[in-house]
Design a protein around this motif. Structure first.
Motif, PDB file in Angstrom:
ATOM      1  N   PHE A 112       0.732  -1.191   0.051  1.00  0.00           N
ATOM      2  CA  PHE A 112       0.125  -0.240  -0.047  1.00  0.00           C
ATOM      3  C   PHE A 112       0.869   1.212  -0.045  1.00  0.00           C
ATOM      4  O   PHE A 112       1.872   1.268   0.930  1.00  0.00           O
ATOM      5  CB  PHE A 112      -1.003   0.033   1.135  1.00  0.00           C
ATOM      6  CG  PHE A 112      -2.013   1.074   1.154  1.00  0.00           C
ATOM      7  CD1 PHE A 112      -3.254   0.569   0.539  1.00  0.00           C
ATOM      8  CD2 PHE A 112      -1.917   2.250   1.430  1.00  0.00           C
ATOM      9  CE1 PHE A 112      -4.359   1.612   0.579  1.00  0.00           C
ATOM     10  CE2 PHE A 112      -2.946   3.150   1.411  1.00  0.00           C
ATOM     11  CZ  PHE A 112      -4.231   2.899   0.853  1.00  0.00           C
ATOM     12  N   SER A 113       0.647   2.176  -0.860  1.00  0.00           N
ATOM     13  CA  SER A 113       1.402   3.341  -0.849  1.00  0.00           C
ATOM     14  C   SER A 113       0.494   4.521  -1.056  1.00  0.00           C
ATOM     15  O   SER A 113      -0.446   4.922  -1.617  1.00  0.00           O
ATOM     16  CB  SER A 113       2.325   3.448  -2.113  1.00  0.00           C
ATOM     17  OG  SER A 113       1.382   3.359  -3.254  1.00  0.00           O
ATOM     18  N   ILE A 114       1.272   5.753  -0.275  1.00  0.00           N
ATOM     19  CA  ILE A 114       0.572   7.087  -0.280  1.00  0.00           C
ATOM     20  C   ILE A 114       1.719   8.077  -0.807  1.00  0.00           C
ATOM     21  O   ILE A 114       2.829   8.058  -0.438  1.00  0.00           O
ATOM     22  CB  ILE A 114       0.157   7.424   1.018  1.00  0.00           C
ATOM     23  CG1 ILE A 114      -0.815   6.540   1.794  1.00  0.00           C
ATOM     24  CG2 ILE A 114      -0.263   8.983   1.165  1.00  0.00           C
ATOM     25  CD1 ILE A 114      -1.031   6.666   3.268  1.00  0.00           C
ATOM     26  N   TYR A 115       1.164   8.765  -1.889  1.00  0.00           N
ATOM     27  CA  TYR A 115       1.903   9.807  -2.319  1.00  0.00           C
ATOM     28  C   TYR A 115       1.468  11.178  -1.908  1.00  0.00           C
ATOM     29  O   TYR A 115       0.231  11.541  -2.105  1.00  0.00           O
ATOM     30  CB  TYR A 115       2.017   9.874  -4.013  1.00  0.00           C
ATOM     31  CG  TYR A 115       2.788   8.676  -4.598  1.00  0.00           C
ATOM     32  CD1 TYR A 115       3.209   7.597  -3.752  1.00  0.00           C
ATOM     33  CD2 TYR A 115       2.951   8.806  -5.802  1.00  0.00           C
ATOM     34  CE1 TYR A 115       3.898   6.637  -4.420  1.00  0.00           C
ATOM     35  CE2 TYR A 115       3.704   7.614  -6.528  1.00  0.00           C
ATOM     36  CZ  TYR A 115       4.222   6.471  -5.911  1.00  0.00           C
ATOM     37  OH  TYR A 115       4.803   5.515  -6.460  1.00  0.00           O
ATOM     38  N   TRP A 116       2.314  11.973  -1.204  1.00  0.00           N
ATOM     39  CA  TRP A 116       1.805  12.925  -0.376  1.00  0.00           C
ATOM     40  C   TRP A 116       2.829  14.334  -1.104  1.00  0.00           C
ATOM     41  O   TRP A 116       3.936  14.408  -1.272  1.00  0.00           O
ATOM     42  CB  TRP A 116       2.665  12.743   0.928  1.00  0.00           C
ATOM     43  CG  TRP A 116       2.245  14.003   1.932  1.00  0.00           C
ATOM     44  CD1 TRP A 116       2.579  15.335   2.107  1.00  0.00           C
ATOM     45  CD2 TRP A 116       1.328  13.902   3.153  1.00  0.00           C
ATOM     46  NE1 TRP A 116       2.036  15.680   3.263  1.00  0.00           N
ATOM     47  CE2 TRP A 116       1.525  14.825   3.879  1.00  0.00           C
ATOM     48  CE3 TRP A 116       0.551  12.674   3.530  1.00  0.00           C
ATOM     49  CZ2 TRP A 116       0.647  14.918   5.333  1.00  0.00           C
ATOM     50  CZ3 TRP A 116      -0.117  12.782   4.776  1.00  0.00           C
ATOM     51  CH2 TRP A 116      -0.153  14.202   5.563  1.00  0.00           C
ATOM     52  N   TYR A 117       1.993  15.533  -1.490  1.00  0.00           N
ATOM     53  CA  TYR A 117       2.651  16.346  -2.122  1.00  0.00           C
ATOM     54  C   TYR A 117       2.352  17.728  -1.386  1.00  0.00           C
ATOM     55  O   TYR A 117       1.270  17.995  -0.870  1.00  0.00           O
ATOM     56  CB  TYR A 117       1.927  16.830  -3.772  1.00  0.00           C
ATOM     57  CG  TYR A 117       2.080  15.473  -4.578  1.00  0.00           C
ATOM     58  CD1 TYR A 117       3.129  15.553  -5.412  1.00  0.00           C
ATOM     59  CD2 TYR A 117       1.106  14.362  -4.377  1.00  0.00           C
ATOM     60  CE1 TYR A 117       3.160  14.446  -6.505  1.00  0.00           C
ATOM     61  CE2 TYR A 117       1.156  13.291  -5.330  1.00  0.00           C
ATOM     62  CZ  TYR A 117       2.133  13.412  -6.392  1.00  0.00           C
ATOM     63  OH  TYR A 117       2.282  12.266  -7.154  1.00  0.00           O
ATOM     64  N   TYR A 118       3.274  18.513  -1.041  1.00  0.00           N
ATOM     65  CA  TYR A 118       3.571  19.839  -0.542  1.00  0.00           C
ATOM     66  C   TYR A 118       3.252  20.753  -1.437  1.00  0.00           C
ATOM     67  O   TYR A 118       3.144  21.868  -1.444  1.00  0.00           O
ATOM     68  CB  TYR A 118       4.727  19.922   0.503  1.00  0.00           C
ATOM     69  CG  TYR A 118       4.422  19.407   1.788  1.00  0.00           C
ATOM     70  CD1 TYR A 118       3.448  20.132   2.615  1.00  0.00           C
ATOM     71  CD2 TYR A 118       4.913  18.146   1.968  1.00  0.00           C
ATOM     72  CE1 TYR A 118       2.966  19.544   3.701  1.00  0.00           C
ATOM     73  CE2 TYR A 118       4.690  17.738   3.632  1.00  0.00           C
ATOM     74  CZ  TYR A 118       3.727  18.442   4.405  1.00  0.00           C
ATOM     75  OH  TYR A 118       3.541  18.035   5.433  1.00  0.00           O
TER      76      TYR A 118
END
Length: 394
Positions: A112-118
């Motif tokens: 399971f993966s989360i891509y988190w953008y600032y």
């Protein structure tokens, strides 16, 4: 078997019981070691449950070919910096980053993966198509900052269309973006109370501050186009008995433009760990933000940090400081240098005990632990819904 993603409430279901921790890949315009702020607070907590990979913007150095420079931080966080030879063409930098990022992510397998953008800029490099959940933590309105790339807004539209959940760094930014996404939540700046409350116990005065007379008015943070330099100059001139201690790196503006006076002291940047000792020896805090497009939606993390250190603070009329801190009488709001002088007079006469009791009552409602847990629950809702949808389709 189940793999627990949220240690508090939510569980995702993965394919095997021996799976590694789920992966959180963060794309950031801020460097991990620059100033310790929102990304570091949140991702350090995320690292208890996730493999955290923090990808910075590229650097240009003396290397023969592109490489991903890796280093580790506490809790196993991996920081990746794409490094390119000087003079590498833009197109080669873009394609090179894509290859380096894909290789780095492949080295951290997860079910399971989360891509988190600032920032939306990295969305041009990786559009999150391989992620199970895409998060946009919209901490600032970066398009209004000095030197913002012109393509930022178009990329933000694409990121908002792809994101599963959006967080905002304050209530004013939430109000501006609430109609642009169906799953958006306001998470204003929070506080590590234990860290800053150490200032209340009394700490030795740092050597580079010890010779500065009292009363002291202190600022800490990045010194850039968001600071009202003329406000600082005039406030110091109106109260020559006050000594203004200014901590922080100077970026994007010419240091020669900073006001010079016997009672203004530009000390430079300090680490997060050093801050409580400086605050412990200040009489008042100072947040001289300019009122312009770059500050329209900011929610300064330093507001609750000043309060946790029990430093009474004066701020210009930043919306997310006025609401709630000004309205609750926790922070003095001063739109002009003349109002700043009157605000300091009020703080000098203020009963500290009753003020501090109200401060602590407010701070009891927030912490970075609470913020991360609430964010993770929202991520969990998306992940659980997606898992259920996949299961039903199968």
């Amino acid at each position: 078997m189940a793999v627990e993603i949220d240690s508090t409430q939510t569980e995702f279901h993965s394919h095997t019981s021996n799976s590694p921790k789920p992966l959180l890949v963060c794309f950031s315009h801020l460097r991990w070691d620059f100033v310790y702020q929102r990304p570091q607070h949140l991702l350090s907590r995320a690292a208890d449950s996730y493999q955290v990979v923090f990808i910075e913007e590229p650097i240009f150095v003396d290397v023969a070919e592109p490489e991903m420079r890796l280093s580790s931080r506490p809790k196993g966080i991996v920081v990746g910096v794409p490094a390119f030879p000087h003079g590498t063409p833009h197109e080669a930098v873009v394609s090179g980053q894509q290859r380096l990022i894909e290789t780095l992510i492949a080295q951290h397998p997860a079910d399971f993966s989360i891509y988190w953008y600032y920032s939306s800029m990295p969305f041009a490099l990786n559009d999150g198509s391989k992620a199970d959940v895409v998060v946009f933590d919209n901490m600032d309105e970066l398009s209004a900052f000095l030197g913002a790339p012109p393509e930022l807004l178009d990329l933000e539209k694409r990121l908002l269309a792809r994101a599963d959940v959006v967080f905002t760094g304050g209530h004013s930014l939430f109000e501006a973006k609430r109609n642009r996404h169906g799953n958006i939540h306001a998470f204003p700046s929070s506080i590590d109370k234990h860290h800053f409350a150490a200032a209340r116990e009394g700490l030795p005065d740092p050597a580079d501050q010890a010779g500065i007379p009292h009363p002291r008015v202190g600022f800490f943070g990045v010194v850039d186009e968001r600071m009202d330099i003329e406000y600082v100059r005039q406030a110091a001139a109106l109260r020559p008995d006050l000594h203004f201690v200014m901590l922080g790196p100077v970026v994007k503006i010419d240091p020669a433009t900073l006001p010079k006076a016997d009672n203004i002291h530009w000390i430079g940047g300090k680490s997060y760990g050093e801050l409580p000792a400086y605050l412990a020896n200040w009489d008042y805090g100072f947040m001289p933000f300019a009122l312009n497009e770059s500050t329209r939606f900011i929610s300064p993390t330093k507001t609750p940090e000043f309060l946790a250190a029990s430093v009474p603070v004066v701020s210009t009329a930043i919306t997310d400081v006025v609401r709630p801190y000004g309205e609750k009488g926790l922070v003095e709001i001063a739109a002009t240098p003349e109002e700043f002088v009157r605000a300091i007079d009020r703080l000098e006469a203020m009963p500290r005990d009753s003020w501090l009791a109200r401060v602590d009552e407010h701070l009891s409602t927030t912490s970075w632990d609470m913020t991360w847990d609430a964010m993770n629950r929202e991520i969990g809702k998306v992940g659980s819904a997606r898992t259920a949808l996949t299961s039903s389709a199968a």
